[in-house]
Design a protein around this motif. Structure first.
Motif, PDB file in Angstrom:
ATOM      1  N   ASP A 110       0.858  -1.182   0.000  1.00  0.00           N
ATOM      2  CA  ASP A 110       0.000   0.000   0.000  1.00  0.00           C
ATOM      3  C   ASP A 110       0.895   1.233   0.000  1.00  0.00           C
TER       4      ASP A 110
ATOM      5  N   ALA B  68      -0.499  -4.430   3.018  1.00  0.00           N
ATOM      6  CA  ALA B  68      -1.894  -4.343   3.435  1.00  0.00           C
ATOM      7  C   ALA B  68      -2.707  -5.493   2.858  1.00  0.00           C
ATOM      8  N   LYS B  69      -3.722  -5.910   3.615  1.00  0.00           N
ATOM      9  CA  LYS B  69      -4.677  -6.884   3.113  1.00  0.00           C
ATOM     10  C   LYS B  69      -5.638  -6.171   2.181  1.00  0.00           C
TER      11      LYS B  69
ATOM     12  N   LYS C 193      -9.574  -6.057   0.249  1.00  0.00           N
ATOM     13  CA  LYS C 193     -10.946  -6.546   0.148  1.00  0.00           C
ATOM     14  C   LYS C 193     -11.495  -6.109  -1.205  1.00  0.00           C
TER      15      LYS C 193
ATOM     16  N   THR D   6     -14.753  -4.928  -3.386  1.00  0.00           N
ATOM     17  CA  THR D   6     -16.092  -4.369  -3.286  1.00  0.00           C
ATOM     18  C   THR D   6     -16.613  -4.098  -4.688  1.00  0.00           C
TER      19      THR D   6
ATOM     20  N   ARG E  15     -10.540  -3.357  -6.035  1.00  0.00           N
ATOM     21  CA  ARG E  15      -9.751  -3.777  -4.882  1.00  0.00           C
ATOM     22  C   ARG E  15      -9.504  -2.569  -3.994  1.00  0.00           C
TER      23      ARG E  15
ATOM     24  N   SER F  55      -7.695  -1.300  -0.262  1.00  0.00           N
ATOM     25  CA  SER F  55      -6.773  -1.618   0.823  1.00  0.00           C
ATOM     26  C   SER F  55      -7.500  -1.511   2.158  1.00  0.00           C
ATOM     27  N   LYS F  56      -7.322  -2.508   3.021  1.00  0.00           N
ATOM     28  CA  LYS F  56      -7.963  -2.473   4.327  1.00  0.00           C
ATOM     29  C   LYS F  56      -7.255  -1.502   5.272  1.00  0.00           C
ATOM     30  N   LYS F  57      -5.979  -1.242   5.025  1.00  0.00           N
ATOM     31  CA  LYS F  57      -5.208  -0.380   5.911  1.00  0.00           C
ATOM     32  C   LYS F  57      -5.525   1.097   5.696  1.00  0.00           C
TER      33      LYS F  57
ATOM     34  N   GLY G  93      -7.786   2.287   3.040  1.00  0.00           N
ATOM     35  CA  GLY G  93      -9.062   2.518   2.384  1.00  0.00           C
ATOM     36  C   GLY G  93      -8.916   3.014   0.955  1.00  0.00           C
TER      37      GLY G  93
END
Length: 111
Positions: A82, A89-90, A92, A94, A102, A104-106, A108
């Motif tokens: 990231d 970063a993981k 998710k 959407t 895609r 980034s969970k860290k 956003g």
């Protein structure tokens, strides 16, 4: 081994990743993905897992000899980088306007 459905990975060709395990582990140096091999769940990363390959002389390569090339590593050994957070970063997935994106969970941030 044949699978009915292809696996979906959050890593694509051209992404910046870091190697989190193995001989080339470096949590501060992002590297570029050259190729994703979905069938074998492996990824080819720039400058990682360098192996020596012995080649015979051919019409294109008249010398032959020993060549250093990158070999694929398991996709579970890399993590997306990231750039905004400056850390791995993981990810998710959407759905936005009917397309999968895609995130980034860290941080956003959309990757």
């Amino acid at each position: 081994m044949s699978t009915r459905f292809k696996q979906k990975f959050s890593i694509k060709k051209g992404d910046s990743v870091i190697v989190i395990t193995g001989e080339d582990k470096d949590l501060k140096k992002p590297r570029k993905v050259l190729e994703v091999i979905v069938e074998k769940s492996r990824v080819l990363v720039e400058g990682v897992n360098i192996v020596t390959k012995h080649t015979k002389p051919t019409s294109q390569n008249t010398k032959g000899g020993i060549v250093k090339v990158e070999a694929p590593i398991a996709i579970s050994n890399v993590m997306l980088w990231d750039a905004k957070a400056g850390a791995p970063a993981k990810v998710k997935r959407t759905r936005e306007n009917g397309k999968l994106i895609r995130v980034s969970k860290k941080s956003g941030e959309v990757i």
